[in-house]
Design a protein around this motif. Structure first.
Motif, mmCIF file in Angstrom:
data_model
loop_
_atom_site.group_PDB
_atom_site.id
_atom_site.type_symbol
_atom_site.label_atom_id
_atom_site.label_comp_id
_atom_site.label_asym_id
_atom_site.label_seq_id
_atom_site.Cartn_x
_atom_site.Cartn_y
_atom_site.Cartn_z
ATOM 1 N N ALA A 168 -24.081 -16.746 -30.266
ATOM 2 C CA ALA A 168 -23.753 -17.348 -29.791
ATOM 3 C C ALA A 168 -22.729 -18.406 -29.108
ATOM 4 O O ALA A 168 -21.273 -18.682 -29.217
ATOM 5 N N ASP A 169 -23.442 -19.749 -29.882
ATOM 6 C CA ASP A 169 -22.901 -20.720 -29.673
ATOM 7 C C ASP A 169 -21.929 -21.395 -30.959
ATOM 8 O O ASP A 169 -21.525 -22.322 -31.803
ATOM 9 N N ALA A 170 -21.770 -19.964 -32.494
ATOM 10 C CA ALA A 170 -21.116 -20.766 -33.513
ATOM 11 C C ALA A 170 -20.286 -19.527 -33.282
ATOM 12 O O ALA A 170 -19.388 -18.911 -33.886
ATOM 13 N N THR A 171 -19.369 -19.166 -32.069
ATOM 14 C CA THR A 171 -18.689 -17.800 -31.395
ATOM 15 C C THR A 171 -17.605 -18.652 -31.365
ATOM 16 O O THR A 171 -17.657 -18.803 -30.159
ATOM 17 N N GLY A 172 -16.343 -17.711 -31.514
ATOM 18 C CA GLY A 172 -15.236 -18.310 -30.341
ATOM 19 C C GLY A 172 -14.320 -17.400 -30.114
ATOM 20 O O GLY A 172 -13.966 -16.679 -31.144
ATOM 21 N N SER A 173 -13.283 -16.781 -29.779
ATOM 22 C CA SER A 173 -11.836 -17.019 -28.728
ATOM 23 C C SER A 173 -11.138 -17.833 -28.750
ATOM 24 O O SER A 173 -11.287 -18.822 -27.868
ATOM 25 N N ARG A 174 -10.073 -17.446 -28.292
ATOM 26 C CA ARG A 174 -8.768 -17.767 -28.355
ATOM 27 C C ARG A 174 -9.465 -17.920 -26.069
ATOM 28 O O ARG A 174 -9.143 -18.824 -25.699
ATOM 29 N N ASN A 175 -9.470 -16.788 -25.423
ATOM 30 C CA ASN A 175 -9.039 -17.291 -24.232
ATOM 31 C C ASN A 175 -11.397 -16.716 -24.394
ATOM 32 O O ASN A 175 -11.605 -15.815 -25.059
ATOM 33 N N GLU A 176 -11.752 -17.515 -23.493
ATOM 34 C CA GLU A 176 -13.603 -17.336 -23.249
ATOM 35 C C GLU A 176 -13.501 -15.921 -22.715
ATOM 36 O O GLU A 176 -15.159 -15.924 -22.552
ATOM 37 N N PHE A 177 -12.950 -15.876 -21.985
ATOM 38 C CA PHE A 177 -13.030 -14.203 -21.154
ATOM 39 C C PHE A 177 -13.600 -13.161 -22.157
ATOM 40 O O PHE A 177 -14.157 -13.033 -22.244
ATOM 41 N N ASP A 178 -12.400 -13.556 -22.903
ATOM 42 C CA ASP A 178 -12.659 -12.204 -23.974
ATOM 43 C C ASP A 178 -13.416 -12.214 -24.575
ATOM 44 O O ASP A 178 -14.789 -11.439 -25.199
ATOM 45 N N ARG A 179 -14.310 -13.421 -25.740
ATOM 46 C CA ARG A 179 -15.616 -13.857 -25.676
ATOM 47 C C ARG A 179 -16.519 -13.901 -25.265
ATOM 48 O O ARG A 179 -17.928 -12.592 -25.659
ATOM 49 N N ASP A 180 -16.841 -13.959 -23.712
ATOM 50 C CA ASP A 180 -17.944 -13.753 -22.599
ATOM 51 C C ASP A 180 -18.030 -11.997 -23.277
ATOM 52 O O ASP A 180 -18.961 -11.646 -22.799
ATOM 53 N N VAL A 181 -17.053 -11.532 -22.799
ATOM 54 C CA VAL A 181 -17.379 -9.281 -22.931
ATOM 55 C C VAL A 181 -17.188 -9.256 -23.931
ATOM 56 O O VAL A 181 -18.284 -7.980 -24.143
ATOM 57 N N ALA A 182 -16.931 -9.764 -24.800
ATOM 58 C CA ALA A 182 -17.198 -9.411 -26.227
ATOM 59 C C ALA A 182 -19.141 -9.438 -27.026
ATOM 60 O O ALA A 182 -19.575 -9.187 -27.325
ATOM 61 N N LEU A 183 -19.280 -10.736 -25.525
ATOM 62 C CA LEU A 183 -20.835 -10.879 -26.377
ATOM 63 C C LEU A 183 -21.727 -10.069 -25.375
ATOM 64 O O LEU A 183 -22.818 -9.456 -25.860
ATOM 65 N N ASP A 184 -21.025 -9.848 -24.401
ATOM 66 C CA ASP A 184 -21.847 -8.615 -23.600
ATOM 67 C C ASP A 184 -21.849 -7.320 -24.091
ATOM 68 O O ASP A 184 -23.039 -6.527 -24.293
ATOM 69 N N ARG A 185 -21.004 -6.469 -25.099
ATOM 70 C CA ARG A 185 -20.372 -5.656 -25.297
ATOM 71 C C ARG A 185 -21.834 -5.344 -26.757
ATOM 72 O O ARG A 185 -22.276 -4.105 -26.690
ATOM 73 N N LEU A 186 -21.616 -6.676 -27.696
ATOM 74 C CA LEU A 186 -22.507 -6.766 -28.748
ATOM 75 C C LEU A 186 -23.976 -6.568 -28.467
ATOM 76 O O LEU A 186 -24.815 -5.959 -29.325
ATOM 77 N N SER A 187 -24.247 -6.724 -27.096
ATOM 78 C CA SER A 187 -25.413 -6.974 -26.483
ATOM 79 C C SER A 187 -26.357 -5.117 -26.164
ATOM 80 O O SER A 187 -26.995 -4.636 -26.875
ATOM 81 N N GLU A 188 -25.016 -5.087 -25.869
ATOM 82 C CA GLU A 188 -25.125 -3.544 -25.004
ATOM 83 C C GLU A 188 -25.432 -2.251 -26.321
ATOM 84 O O GLU A 188 -25.828 -1.680 -26.060
ATOM 85 N N SER A 189 -24.454 -2.969 -27.372
ATOM 86 C CA SER A 189 -24.592 -1.698 -29.282
ATOM 87 C C SER A 189 -25.711 -1.949 -29.456
ATOM 88 O O SER A 189 -25.826 -1.582 -30.768
ATOM 89 N N GLY A 190 -26.857 -3.392 -29.184
ATOM 90 C CA GLY A 190 -28.267 -3.243 -30.149
ATOM 91 C C GLY A 190 -27.994 -4.676 -30.552
ATOM 92 O O GLY A 190 -29.142 -4.713 -31.554
ATOM 93 N N ALA A 191 -26.861 -5.135 -31.146
ATOM 94 C CA ALA A 191 -26.932 -6.717 -31.520
ATOM 95 C C ALA A 191 -27.596 -7.428 -30.197
ATOM 96 O O ALA A 191 -27.555 -7.683 -29.393
ATOM 97 N N ARG A 192 -28.186 -8.587 -31.039
ATOM 98 C CA ARG A 192 -29.190 -9.772 -30.547
ATOM 99 C C ARG A 192 -28.222 -10.450 -30.253
ATOM 100 O O ARG A 192 -27.743 -11.191 -31.237
ATOM 101 N N ILE A 193 -28.240 -11.355 -29.300
ATOM 102 C CA ILE A 193 -27.059 -12.215 -28.751
ATOM 103 C C ILE A 193 -28.355 -13.612 -29.070
ATOM 104 O O ILE A 193 -29.458 -13.855 -27.964
ATOM 105 N N VAL A 194 -27.852 -14.866 -29.376
ATOM 106 C CA VAL A 194 -28.892 -15.699 -29.965
ATOM 107 C C VAL A 194 -28.573 -17.107 -30.035
ATOM 108 O O VAL A 194 -26.578 -16.965 -29.836
ATOM 109 N N THR A 195 -28.990 -18.208 -29.896
ATOM 110 C CA THR A 195 -28.346 -19.577 -30.221
ATOM 111 C C THR A 195 -28.892 -19.840 -31.488
ATOM 112 O O THR A 195 -29.493 -19.046 -32.550
ATOM 113 N N LEU A 196 -27.868 -20.874 -31.628
ATOM 114 C CA LEU A 196 -28.493 -22.001 -32.846
ATOM 115 C C LEU A 196 -29.790 -22.584 -33.121
ATOM 116 O O LEU A 196 -30.319 -21.992 -33.958
ATOM 117 N N GLU A 197 -30.087 -23.084 -32.528
ATOM 118 C CA GLU A 197 -31.460 -23.643 -32.579
ATOM 119 C C GLU A 197 -32.604 -21.935 -32.460
ATOM 120 O O GLU A 197 -33.543 -22.466 -32.874
#
Length: 176
Positions: free
Chosen positions: A124-153
């Motif tokens: 999550a902390d190594a991803t970006g979009s022009r608009n933060e809202f788009d980024r956040d919605v995409a991360l939620d969708r990815l999580s709901e679809s089976g991707a695991r959302i993690v941080t660099l650490e």
């Protein structure tokens, strides 16, 4: 499920010179991608990158490109139809993903990798979009679809497993 370095590939999506100034907190995203790729190199995790229309959006940021084994030029938003799956190292079913734009190329590629049977972690902390809202919605969708959302650490410490790892001090120095 824990990420395993010996089963992982790091995939950096479209961290390109002309795109990054338009990305919200683009400099931070670039820094995190460079750190991730450096850690991957220390831990023998292959690093691949994609570039969306490099003739128009420019190449990957130089420091990112230098850390990659291979860079795939693409015209689809999803990198899989342009040959990504064929480039992934055999026997490595864990794909750790960072890059841009989270809600366009990154999400489409990650969803296709999930459909192809890969286990996908999105940094999550190594991803970006022009608009933060788009980024956040995409991360939620990815999580709901089976991707695991993690941080660099999370990635760094899971790949190492313990403080006795021979690269522990080097990795720790990169993230402090």
């Amino acid at each position: 499920m824990l990420m395993k370095a010996e089963q992982s590939t790091l995939l950096l999506i479209d961290v390109q010179e002309k795109l990054m100034p338009a990305i919200s907190h683009g400099g931070d995203v670039v820094d995190q991608c460079i750190t991730l790729a450096t850690i991957a190199g220390l831990l023998d995790v292959p690093v691949l990158a994609t570039e969306q229309l490099p003739d128009k959006l420019g190449p990957s940021v130089g420091a990112v490109r230098e850390l990659c084994l291979q860079v795939l030029a693409k015209h689809h938003f999803d990198a899989c139809p342009d040959g990504l799956v064929e480039l992934l190292p055999e026997g490595r079913q864990h794909v750790v993903v960072g890059g841009c734009e989270t809600h366009v190329c990154m999400i489409q590629t990650a969803l296709s990798l999930l459909d192809a049977g890969y286990k996908v972690w999105v940094v999550a902390d190594a991803t970006g979009s022009r608009n933060e809202f788009d980024r956040d919605v995409a991360l939620d969708r990815l999580s709901e679809s089976g991707a695991r959302i993690v941080t660099l650490e999370m990635v760094a410490f899971e790949w190492m497993r313990h403080c006795k790892h021979p690269q522990f001090r080097n990795v720790q120095a990169l993230i402090k």
